[in-house]
Design an enzyme around this catalytic site. Structure first.
Site, PDB file in Angstrom:
ATOM      1  N   ARG A   1       4.443   2.547  -2.198  1.00  0.00           N
ATOM      2  CA  ARG A   1       4.725   3.791  -2.919  1.00  0.00           C
ATOM      3  C   ARG A   1       6.057   4.399  -2.466  1.00  0.00           C
ATOM      4  O   ARG A   1       6.811   4.925  -3.281  1.00  0.00           O
ATOM      5  CB  ARG A   1       3.570   4.772  -2.740  1.00  0.00           C
ATOM      6  CG  ARG A   1       2.279   4.179  -3.221  1.00  0.00           C
ATOM      7  CD  ARG A   1       1.076   5.094  -3.235  1.00  0.00           C
ATOM      8  NE  ARG A   1      -0.074   4.265  -3.608  1.00  0.00           N
ATOM      9  CZ  ARG A   1      -0.306   3.822  -4.840  1.00  0.00           C
ATOM     10  NH1 ARG A   1       0.495   4.178  -5.819  1.00  0.00           N
ATOM     11  NH2 ARG A   1      -1.339   3.046  -5.091  1.00  0.00           N
TER      12      ARG A   1
ATOM     13  N   HIS B   1      -7.139  -6.796  -0.459  1.00  0.00           N
ATOM     14  CA  HIS B   1      -6.026  -5.842  -0.458  1.00  0.00           C
ATOM     15  C   HIS B   1      -4.921  -6.222   0.520  1.00  0.00           C
ATOM     16  O   HIS B   1      -3.748  -5.947   0.281  1.00  0.00           O
ATOM     17  CB  HIS B   1      -6.576  -4.453  -0.119  1.00  0.00           C
ATOM     18  CG  HIS B   1      -5.556  -3.374  -0.037  1.00  0.00           C
ATOM     19  ND1 HIS B   1      -4.704  -3.054  -1.083  1.00  0.00           N
ATOM     20  CD2 HIS B   1      -5.240  -2.511   0.971  1.00  0.00           C
ATOM     21  CE1 HIS B   1      -3.925  -2.045  -0.733  1.00  0.00           C
ATOM     22  NE2 HIS B   1      -4.226  -1.705   0.519  1.00  0.00           N
TER      23      HIS B   1
ATOM     24  N   TRP C   1      -8.937   8.334  -1.887  1.00  0.00           N
ATOM     25  CA  TRP C   1      -7.839   9.097  -2.502  1.00  0.00           C
ATOM     26  C   TRP C   1      -8.217  10.572  -2.611  1.00  0.00           C
ATOM     27  O   TRP C   1      -7.385  11.440  -2.351  1.00  0.00           O
ATOM     28  CB  TRP C   1      -7.511   8.514  -3.880  1.00  0.00           C
ATOM     29  CG  TRP C   1      -6.537   7.395  -3.808  1.00  0.00           C
ATOM     30  CD1 TRP C   1      -6.650   6.236  -3.098  1.00  0.00           C
ATOM     31  CD2 TRP C   1      -5.264   7.328  -4.467  1.00  0.00           C
ATOM     32  NE1 TRP C   1      -5.550   5.456  -3.271  1.00  0.00           N
ATOM     33  CE2 TRP C   1      -4.687   6.089  -4.109  1.00  0.00           C
ATOM     34  CE3 TRP C   1      -4.583   8.184  -5.329  1.00  0.00           C
ATOM     35  CZ2 TRP C   1      -3.434   5.709  -4.581  1.00  0.00           C
ATOM     36  CZ3 TRP C   1      -3.336   7.794  -5.802  1.00  0.00           C
ATOM     37  CH2 TRP C   1      -2.774   6.571  -5.426  1.00  0.00           C
TER      38      TRP C   1
ATOM     39  N   ASP D   1       0.834  -1.193   0.000  1.00  0.00           N
ATOM     40  CA  ASP D   1       0.000   0.000   0.000  1.00  0.00           C
ATOM     41  C   ASP D   1       0.880   1.259   0.000  1.00  0.00           C
ATOM     42  O   ASP D   1       1.739   1.390  -0.866  1.00  0.00           O
ATOM     43  CB  ASP D   1      -0.964  -0.061   1.199  1.00  0.00           C
ATOM     44  CG  ASP D   1      -2.044   0.999   1.175  1.00  0.00           C
ATOM     45  OD1 ASP D   1      -3.028   0.834   0.441  1.00  0.00           O
ATOM     46  OD2 ASP D   1      -1.884   2.013   1.890  1.00  0.00           O
ATOM     47  N   ARG D   2       0.693   2.179   0.945  1.00  0.00           N
ATOM     48  CA  ARG D   2       1.514   3.407   0.949  1.00  0.00           C
ATOM     49  C   ARG D   2       2.997   3.074   1.081  1.00  0.00           C
ATOM     50  O   ARG D   2       3.863   3.763   0.517  1.00  0.00           O
ATOM     51  CB  ARG D   2       1.090   4.351   2.073  1.00  0.00           C
ATOM     52  CG  ARG D   2      -0.378   4.658   2.155  1.00  0.00           C
ATOM     53  CD  ARG D   2      -0.972   5.168   0.861  1.00  0.00           C
ATOM     54  NE  ARG D   2      -0.594   6.539   0.547  1.00  0.00           N
ATOM     55  CZ  ARG D   2      -1.022   7.203  -0.528  1.00  0.00           C
ATOM     56  NH1 ARG D   2      -1.823   6.593  -1.401  1.00  0.00           N
ATOM     57  NH2 ARG D   2      -0.641   8.445  -0.752  1.00  0.00           N
TER      58      ARG D   2
END
Length: 274
Positions: free
Chosen positions: A86, A252, A128, A82-83
């Protein structure tokens, strides 16, 4: 931290902490020196000062490379969900000398998400746009019922659409961390960065033809939230030179929903660096 072997940095996502890795940490520590930080602004880590750019993935990646260097690891293996995924791919782009191999779990690049933001996908990942709204709107709304917001969000992203995949102790840790108003603000700043500086950095790399040179493993939930139109491998091959991976039978939260399959996919890839 724990274990012996090549250093492996594991990065969590929203709205969790490093605790998310508990189903895999012991098994990975049999082969690697595992380092599990809370991302800046999350869990028990320091709160970055300033605007959204302080939560930008470039800044966070720089901090984590410095952390690993302080621990004596000039280069390391890297895995992010997830984050955290990134932060991981930004690190691989900005600090290629530091990243031996990289795995990302259930994400596409930030630029690709915004590019694909049609009606159906926007309804699926409404957060988002919601979390990126100017403060204090999302902060105030979430703070009115932070446990409800966290539970609803996490359940809606699982394959079963409930909280059964999460160990009670882990869920309690996520709820405790997310209940603090300053942590809610940091998470919103994270998403504001995603809509501004992170997107700009991605677009600049695409325009310049920059690519991830480290071997990249892409895993995604077969019932996760990634957009359709091909597989994530198709997208990541535009960003990296050596890409492999597969779907996992989960939503997820691959690590907690299907730890056995996630470990079976990750471990051979990571061990290939030895």
């Amino acid at each position: 931290m724990g274990g012996d072997g090549p250093p492996l940095l594991l990065l969590h996502g929203f709205p969790q902490t490093h605790v998310m890795w508990h189903p895999l940490a012991g098994a990975l520590a049999r082969h690697f020196r595992v380092i599990l930080p809370d991302l800046p602004g999350y869990g028990e880590s320091d709160l970055p000062e300033g605007g959204p750019e302080a939560m930008g993935k470039r800044e966070v990646a720089r901090d984590l490379v410095a952390l690993m260097q302080e621990l004596g690891h000039a280069s390391f293996l890297l895995c992010g969900h997830d984050r955290g995924g990134r932060v991981a791919y930004r690190m691989a782009l900005d600090h290629p000398q530091a990243v031996r191999r990289i795995a990302v779990l259930d994400i596409l690049p930030t630029q690709a998400y915004w590019q694909r933001m049609d009606r159906a996908f926007a309804l699926k990942v409404y957060h988002w746009a919601f979390l990126a709204q100017p403060e204090p709107l999302p902060e105030r709304l979430i703070a009115a019922a932070p446990e409800f917001y966290l539970d609803h969000t996490m359940a809606s992203w699982t394959g079963r659409r409930d909280l059964s995949a999460f160990a009670p102790e882990a869920l309690a840790a996520y709820r405790t961390a997310f209940a603090a108003s300053d942590r809610i603000r940091a998470a919103c700043q994270d998403y504001r960065a995603g809509a501004t500086v992170d997107l700009a950095h991605d677009e600049a790399d695409l325009a310049a033809g920059h690519r991830i040179t480290a071997p990249l493993c892409v895993l995604w939930g077969g019932h996760g939230i990634a957009p359709g139109a091909g597989t994530p491998l198709d997208v990541w091959r535009q960003w990296a030179t050596d890409v492999s991976g597969s779907a996992i039978d989960s939503g997820h939260f691959l690590v907690e929903e299907n730890p056995a399959a996630t470990l079976a996919a990750l471990l051979p890839f990571l061990l290939a660096a030895a």
